[in-house]
Scaffold this motif. Structure first.
Motif, PDB file in Angstrom:
ATOM      1  N   ASN A 292      -4.602  19.186 -15.710  1.00  0.00           N
ATOM      2  CA  ASN A 292      -6.054  19.184 -15.476  1.00  0.00           C
ATOM      3  C   ASN A 292      -6.727  17.852 -15.745  1.00  0.00           C
ATOM      4  O   ASN A 292      -7.936  17.718 -15.569  1.00  0.00           O
ATOM      5  CB  ASN A 292      -6.714  20.261 -16.343  1.00  0.00           C
ATOM      6  N   ASN A 293      -5.946  16.897 -16.208  1.00  0.00           N
ATOM      7  CA  ASN A 293      -6.574  15.612 -16.509  1.00  0.00           C
ATOM      8  C   ASN A 293      -5.782  14.455 -15.887  1.00  0.00           C
ATOM      9  O   ASN A 293      -6.312  13.696 -15.074  1.00  0.00           O
ATOM     10  CB  ASN A 293      -6.678  15.455 -18.031  1.00  0.00           C
ATOM     11  N   ILE A 294      -4.515  14.376 -16.213  1.00  0.00           N
ATOM     12  CA  ILE A 294      -3.734  13.201 -15.794  1.00  0.00           C
ATOM     13  C   ILE A 294      -3.462  13.220 -14.294  1.00  0.00           C
ATOM     14  O   ILE A 294      -3.751  12.248 -13.589  1.00  0.00           O
ATOM     15  CB  ILE A 294      -2.422  13.131 -16.604  1.00  0.00           C
ATOM     16  N   ILE A 295      -2.962  14.346 -13.793  1.00  0.00           N
ATOM     17  CA  ILE A 295      -2.651  14.410 -12.354  1.00  0.00           C
ATOM     18  C   ILE A 295      -3.900  14.142 -11.510  1.00  0.00           C
ATOM     19  O   ILE A 295      -3.867  13.292 -10.617  1.00  0.00           O
ATOM     20  CB  ILE A 295      -1.990  15.759 -11.997  1.00  0.00           C
ATOM     21  N   PRO A 296      -5.029  14.821 -11.813  1.00  0.00           N
ATOM     22  CA  PRO A 296      -6.250  14.508 -11.044  1.00  0.00           C
ATOM     23  C   PRO A 296      -6.585  13.024 -11.046  1.00  0.00           C
ATOM     24  O   PRO A 296      -7.028  12.479 -10.036  1.00  0.00           O
ATOM     25  CB  PRO A 296      -7.324  15.303 -11.774  1.00  0.00           C
ATOM     26  N   ARG A 297      -6.320  12.362 -12.153  1.00  0.00           N
ATOM     27  CA  ARG A 297      -6.593  10.922 -12.193  1.00  0.00           C
ATOM     28  C   ARG A 297      -5.745  10.196 -11.157  1.00  0.00           C
ATOM     29  O   ARG A 297      -6.235   9.370 -10.374  1.00  0.00           O
ATOM     30  CB  ARG A 297      -6.288  10.367 -13.579  1.00  0.00           C
ATOM     31  N   PHE A 298      -4.448  10.530 -11.128  1.00  0.00           N
ATOM     32  CA  PHE A 298      -3.569   9.848 -10.168  1.00  0.00           C
ATOM     33  C   PHE A 298      -4.002  10.164  -8.739  1.00  0.00           C
ATOM     34  O   PHE A 298      -3.945   9.301  -7.856  1.00  0.00           O
ATOM     35  CB  PHE A 298      -2.113  10.259 -10.400  1.00  0.00           C
ATOM     36  N   VAL A 299      -4.433  11.401  -8.521  1.00  0.00           N
ATOM     37  CA  VAL A 299      -4.928  11.759  -7.186  1.00  0.00           C
ATOM     38  C   VAL A 299      -6.060  10.816  -6.815  1.00  0.00           C
ATOM     39  O   VAL A 299      -6.076  10.223  -5.729  1.00  0.00           O
ATOM     40  CB  VAL A 299      -5.416  13.221  -7.158  1.00  0.00           C
TER      41      VAL A 299
ATOM     42  N   CYS B 217       0.838  -1.195   0.000  1.00  0.00           N
ATOM     43  CA  CYS B 217       0.000   0.000   0.000  1.00  0.00           C
ATOM     44  C   CYS B 217       0.874   1.246   0.000  1.00  0.00           C
ATOM     45  O   CYS B 217       0.692   2.158  -0.812  1.00  0.00           O
ATOM     46  CB  CYS B 217      -0.918   0.001   1.218  1.00  0.00           C
ATOM     47  N   GLU B 218       1.885   1.245   0.866  1.00  0.00           N
ATOM     48  CA  GLU B 218       2.780   2.407   0.933  1.00  0.00           C
ATOM     49  C   GLU B 218       3.469   2.613  -0.406  1.00  0.00           C
ATOM     50  O   GLU B 218       3.501   3.720  -0.950  1.00  0.00           O
ATOM     51  CB  GLU B 218       3.838   2.191   2.018  1.00  0.00           C
ATOM     52  N   LEU B 219       3.988   1.521  -0.982  1.00  0.00           N
ATOM     53  CA  LEU B 219       4.690   1.617  -2.272  1.00  0.00           C
ATOM     54  C   LEU B 219       3.760   2.192  -3.327  1.00  0.00           C
ATOM     55  O   LEU B 219       4.127   3.054  -4.117  1.00  0.00           O
ATOM     56  CB  LEU B 219       5.169   0.231  -2.701  1.00  0.00           C
ATOM     57  N   ARG B 220       2.508   1.723  -3.290  1.00  0.00           N
ATOM     58  CA  ARG B 220       1.531   2.174  -4.276  1.00  0.00           C
ATOM     59  C   ARG B 220       1.277   3.667  -4.117  1.00  0.00           C
ATOM     60  O   ARG B 220       1.384   4.431  -5.082  1.00  0.00           O
ATOM     61  CB  ARG B 220       0.239   1.381  -4.075  1.00  0.00           C
ATOM     62  N   VAL B 221       1.031   4.074  -2.892  1.00  0.00           N
ATOM     63  CA  VAL B 221       0.791   5.503  -2.636  1.00  0.00           C
ATOM     64  C   VAL B 221       2.016   6.319  -3.072  1.00  0.00           C
ATOM     65  O   VAL B 221       1.902   7.354  -3.716  1.00  0.00           O
ATOM     66  CB  VAL B 221       0.494   5.732  -1.138  1.00  0.00           C
ATOM     67  N   GLN B 222       3.195   5.776  -2.764  1.00  0.00           N
ATOM     68  CA  GLN B 222       4.438   6.468  -3.130  1.00  0.00           C
ATOM     69  C   GLN B 222       4.542   6.597  -4.643  1.00  0.00           C
ATOM     70  O   GLN B 222       4.819   7.674  -5.175  1.00  0.00           O
ATOM     71  CB  GLN B 222       5.644   5.688  -2.575  1.00  0.00           C
ATOM     72  N   LEU B 223       4.271   5.490  -5.308  1.00  0.00           N
ATOM     73  CA  LEU B 223       4.343   5.495  -6.773  1.00  0.00           C
ATOM     74  C   LEU B 223       3.400   6.547  -7.345  1.00  0.00           C
ATOM     75  O   LEU B 223       3.772   7.360  -8.187  1.00  0.00           O
ATOM     76  CB  LEU B 223       3.975   4.109  -7.308  1.00  0.00           C
ATOM     77  N   LEU B 224       2.180   6.570  -6.826  1.00  0.00           N
ATOM     78  CA  LEU B 224       1.192   7.522  -7.341  1.00  0.00           C
ATOM     79  C   LEU B 224       1.603   8.951  -7.014  1.00  0.00           C
ATOM     80  O   LEU B 224       1.395   9.865  -7.811  1.00  0.00           O
ATOM     81  CB  LEU B 224      -0.179   7.198  -6.748  1.00  0.00           C
ATOM     82  N   GLN B 225       2.256   9.122  -5.875  1.00  0.00           N
ATOM     83  CA  GLN B 225       2.766  10.451  -5.526  1.00  0.00           C
ATOM     84  C   GLN B 225       3.862  10.849  -6.524  1.00  0.00           C
ATOM     85  O   GLN B 225       3.866  11.961  -7.062  1.00  0.00           O
ATOM     86  CB  GLN B 225       3.317  10.430  -4.091  1.00  0.00           C
ATOM     87  N   ASP B 226       4.750   9.901  -6.788  1.00  0.00           N
ATOM     88  CA  ASP B 226       5.831  10.164  -7.745  1.00  0.00           C
ATOM     89  C   ASP B 226       5.249  10.530  -9.104  1.00  0.00           C
ATOM     90  O   ASP B 226       5.685  11.487  -9.744  1.00  0.00           O
ATOM     91  CB  ASP B 226       6.731   8.928  -7.888  1.00  0.00           C
ATOM     92  N   LEU B 227       4.257   9.776  -9.522  1.00  0.00           N
ATOM     93  CA  LEU B 227       3.642  10.048 -10.833  1.00  0.00           C
ATOM     94  C   LEU B 227       3.073  11.455 -10.858  1.00  0.00           C
ATOM     95  O   LEU B 227       3.256  12.189 -11.839  1.00  0.00           O
ATOM     96  CB  LEU B 227       2.543   9.019 -11.107  1.00  0.00           C
ATOM     97  N   GLN B 228       2.427  11.864  -9.772  1.00  0.00           N
ATOM     98  CA  GLN B 228       1.878  13.228  -9.729  1.00  0.00           C
ATOM     99  C   GLN B 228       3.006  14.253  -9.808  1.00  0.00           C
ATOM    100  O   GLN B 228       2.971  15.166 -10.648  1.00  0.00           O
ATOM    101  CB  GLN B 228       1.094  13.434  -8.445  1.00  0.00           C
ATOM    102  N   ASP B 229       4.039  14.058  -8.987  1.00  0.00           N
ATOM    103  CA  ASP B 229       5.167  15.001  -9.004  1.00  0.00           C
ATOM    104  C   ASP B 229       5.791  15.043 -10.388  1.00  0.00           C
ATOM    105  O   ASP B 229       6.075  16.109 -10.931  1.00  0.00           O
ATOM    106  CB  ASP B 229       6.231  14.583  -7.979  1.00  0.00           C
ATOM    107  N   PHE B 230       5.961  13.844 -10.955  1.00  0.00           N
ATOM    108  CA  PHE B 230       6.571  13.732 -12.280  1.00  0.00           C
ATOM    109  C   PHE B 230       5.802  14.573 -13.295  1.00  0.00           C
ATOM    110  O   PHE B 230       6.357  15.425 -13.977  1.00  0.00           O
ATOM    111  CB  PHE B 230       6.576  12.259 -12.703  1.00  0.00           C
ATOM    112  N   PHE B 231       4.492  14.373 -13.344  1.00  0.00           N
ATOM    113  CA  PHE B 231       3.705  15.082 -14.369  1.00  0.00           C
ATOM    114  C   PHE B 231       3.571  16.564 -14.033  1.00  0.00           C
ATOM    115  O   PHE B 231       3.495  17.401 -14.940  1.00  0.00           O
ATOM    116  CB  PHE B 231       2.337  14.420 -14.524  1.00  0.00           C
ATOM    117  N   ARG B 232       3.613  16.903 -12.742  1.00  0.00           N
ATOM    118  CA  ARG B 232       3.557  18.326 -12.394  1.00  0.00           C
ATOM    119  C   ARG B 232       4.804  19.018 -12.921  1.00  0.00           C
ATOM    120  O   ARG B 232       4.735  20.046 -13.596  1.00  0.00           O
ATOM    121  CB  ARG B 232       3.438  18.489 -10.877  1.00  0.00           C
ATOM    122  N   LYS B 233       5.943  18.360 -12.686  1.00  0.00           N
ATOM    123  CA  LYS B 233       7.219  18.944 -13.134  1.00  0.00           C
ATOM    124  C   LYS B 233       7.272  18.960 -14.664  1.00  0.00           C
ATOM    125  O   LYS B 233       7.669  19.960 -15.277  1.00  0.00           O
ATOM    126  CB  LYS B 233       8.383  18.111 -12.577  1.00  0.00           C
TER     127      LYS B 233
END
Lengths: 510, 510
Positions: A122-129, A39-55
């Motif tokens: 406006n689309n991809i990051i919200p999905r990961f959230v 669960c932690e890894l998954r949350v971390q991965l999704l956090q990384d994906l959000q940071d990645f796409f934000r950057k």
């Protein structure tokens, strides 16, 4: 009786069972930890994906702005051109057209990367959230379920423990009851043996005195045998009861054993599996899939849009054409390139004759002159044709040089894995090639020669044009029936001689 | 004689010719100016192209660096993970695989944009530099050629001017010679008329006195007539000579006129055209073409490389799979998920019987219990099957929600021409859709219900497993031929009654 060494004592069995259960409990805890970790890894991965796409959204926006600036910088220049008509005119020229399309392409890419950035935010990051929220919630619920399953399993193990102890207890009772029964049976046997000996010792005594003694003894013996028999019966009953209890206890133990093994098996083989893919992973992969497909869709649309732009440029490049550009230029500056009016014959003081006069005395002179022009022309034409051939051959050589297909840069994109190799590949592509320098020198030499020949040819053509014009007019006039009246009578021979000479000179000069 | 008003004077003709030539000269100057302008524009365009690609190279390099940083930022993170084995393990999970490919793609794009930038700087710009050099050089040479052609043309025009003036001069002479001749002829006629009158007046006088007078008069008349005749002959000759000169001059004028018109035509129709496309444009379009094709080749290679990367990602996305991830996870943590040893029967104090005892007195009780279990099980199974159905239906609903295909963003790349429209299109794509919020709420509700059913189902399965195990063992044992000896004789009925009751309770509790 068998020695205790031969079979396990209660304590040993209990101890063994305890360790076995401890191990299982440890495993169960580990399983929960493992789920937590996932669960932690998954949350971390999704956090990384959000940071990645934000950057990345920032980077794309940055890129887009720079491209926009680049395009504007040059578009502004053309806009600022005072003479808009002039600008329009220039646009019809094929190189200018290519240039404009290049700028359009940059604007287009700028716009597309803005869109890309916008889709990220406006689309991809919200999905990961969302996926992240869902995963967290699901894991919580899943852990509850898992905990429930584990508790049930532990209950089963405890049940097994208690039925096993019951079995031990009842079995112990039945064993002790059995030994007590055996003891009673021994005593009974002893009692019966004693009374038989006494009967044999009494035979040598007088009849009167011995008779009373016998009666007493008989009475005593009978009562003790009775006592022993009673006891034996009681113990027999006790044993039977305990024995039955033991059997029932063992049966319960065996049934619980079966149930326990089945439950354990079910938990490990089915429950855990269902817990993971029907609870923890519920919709996770699907939602992730959609988010990433959105990314792919955006990238592929960007690619397509860019490709359309490149097609347009390629098309414009194919249409780079000197001849049509020349045409356009000459139409553009029509007043500068249109031929002037023909020069007309201007009669002097009402001179009535506006045609070439070919009567005597000038006739024969003109005839001679015409012939001389003709022969001169044929020589000139042959010479100039030669010059033209050389010139055209040289032109072809230049064409071959400037149209060599040296523009494929695929190699530059074939990397070995080290980044260094990129540099080397690229720098190799164009300038460093010694062949290029050589080609350049060669090209300029050829060019020099070409221009010499070109001038030569044009001069030749110049002369030929003039002489041809005169020759044609002469021929035409001489061919015609000589209507023209020069109102001339005598004394022509004298002039002829000198004029013809003079004209011959003229012909040579030209 | 005709009045001067009726035909152009020399001056007028010359004036007209001068203006005509002036106009042509002006055009020639304009033509040179036009070529100069084209040259300037060309040089400017090539300069712009160089600046454009220099700036774009910077932008690409910038973009590349940012992408590189982005990738490194996350790759460093995974590298820093102490437990490399753990990292490796995680990589087998399909979402982690997608993530790694995303990062690879960024690295790849970073590298490609570096290459692009490098090609701009080391290949494309140098090409434009060369084209610019060549154009400048060629224009210079071309202008020389053009100047030569124009000089020749002016020469022709000057020639025409001079032959025209010669014609005017000789024609004037011949006209004046003609008038002088006419005058002489008049005088001659007058002289002849006078002498005829005198002869008529002398007839009435005496013969001797009049004879001497007549002889004198005759002598005077004869000499004057002679004088006049001589003069007339001289003037006749002069006229003939001038007339011939005039004719020749006119012929030369007419020939020059022809040559001039031909030359002018040639210059405007052929020379200018050749000058532009065989001198000024020599190789220009071809070299430009190659430079731009290099640009296209670079862009298309970039596109292809990027596309390959996207394909890899798409493939990974298609392989997002919960089931296989579960398998991998369980293999990964095998020690945590592998089932424990079976629990074995532990005989107590050398208890010889390890099987369920099914003789009398317990037999009939077990039979009864087995039947009770059977009926209980069939009810439970039916109930749980119902629960399962509901649960699976709910699961399907969730699957449908989370697999809705809402990831196509093509619309965002369909712009109306205004930049504003981009924003609007994009913001519309995902979050703003009210359907999404509704879907989310709906999803969580369904999820809640699903978990309730899931728990219910698992509990049911739990109980069924235990009872089934006991039932199966009982059935098996009762089915077997009854070898086991429980060494038991009497008093069983009493126990039966209570034990059976007790077991029935147990069955209900479970």
């Amino acid at each position: 009786m068998t020695s205790p060494a031969k079979f396990k004592k209660d304590k040993e069995i209990i101890a063994e069972y305890d360790t076995q259960v401890k191990e299982i409990r440890a495993q169960l805890t580990e399983q929960m930890k493992c789920l937590d970790q996932q669960c932690e890894l998954r949350v971390q991965l999704l956090q990384d994906l959000q940071d990645f796409f934000r950057k990345k959204a920032e980077i794309e926006m940055d890129y887009s702005r720079n491209l926009e600036k680049l395009a504007e910088r040059f578009l502004a220049k053309t806009r600022s051109t005072k003479d808009q008509q002039f600008k329009k005119d220039q646009n019809v020229l094929s190189p200018v057209n290519c240039w404009n399309l290049l700028l359009n392409q940059v604007k287009r890419e700028s716009r597309d990367h803005t869109t890309l950035s916008d889709i990220y935010l406006n689309n991809i990051i919200p999905r990961f959230v969302q996926v992240s929220e869902d995963s967290g919630r699901l894991f919580k619920k899943s852990k509850e379920v898992g905990q429930q399953l584990q508790d049930d399993l532990m209950k089963v193990l405890n049940e097994l423990y208690s039925v096993m102890k019951t079995y031990h207890m009842y079995n112990a009772d039945s064993i002790s009851a059995q030994s007590k029964l055996k003891e009673a049976e021994k005593q009974e046997e002893k009692q019966i043996g004693k009374s038989v000996k006494q009967e044999d010792r009494q035979t040598p005594r007088s009849p009167d005195s011995t008779a009373n003694v016998r009666i007493e003894e008989k009475h005593v013996r009978r009562s003790s045998v009775k006592k022993i028999e009673k006891m034996k019966e009681k113990r027999q009953a006790k044993y039977t009861e305990n024995k039955l209890k033991a059997i029932k206890a063992r049966n319960e133990y065996l049934l619980a054993l079966e149930a326990t093994n089945a439950s354990v098996f079910k938990y490990y083989i089915h429950d855990l599996s269902d817990l993971i893919d029907q609870c923890c992973d519920l919709g996770y992969h699907a939602s992730l899939n959609r988010a990433l497909r959105t990314f792919l869709s955006a990238e592929l649309n960007l690619e397509q849009s860019k490709h359309e732009g490149l097609d347009a440029i390629e098309n414009a490049v194919e249409n780079l054409d000197a001849t049509s550009d020349k045409q356009r230029l000459m139409e553009m500056y029509n007043n500068v390139f249109c031929p002037p009016m023909k020069f007309e014959f201007q009669p002097h003081m009402g001179d009535m004759a506006s045609q070439l006069c070919a009567q005597q005395p000038v006739q024969s002179e003109l005839v001679q002159r015409c012939q001389q022009l003709q022969s001169r022309l044929s020589t000139l034409k042959i010479e100039n044709e030669e010059v033209k051939k050389t010139m055209e051959a040289t032109l072809q050589t230049i064409q071959d040089i400037v149209t060599v297909e040296d523009f494929d840069v695929s190699d530059c994109f074939q990397y070995s894995n080290s980044m260094e190799s990129v540099k080397s590949t690229v720098s190799e592509t164009f300038m460093s090639k010694p062949s290029i320098a050589k080609r350049r020198a060669n090209q300029q030499e050829t060019e020099q020669f070409y221009f010499t020949k070109m001038k030569e040819y044009l001069e030749g053509r110049n002369l030929i044009t003039k002489l041809q014009a005169k020759h044609d007019l002469l021929q035409k006039t001489l061919g015609e029936s000589q209507r023209t009246d020069c109102s001339l009578a005598r004394k022509t021979v004298f002039y002829m001689s000198f004029t013809s000479l003079e004209n011959f000179k003229e012909v040579l000069q030209e």
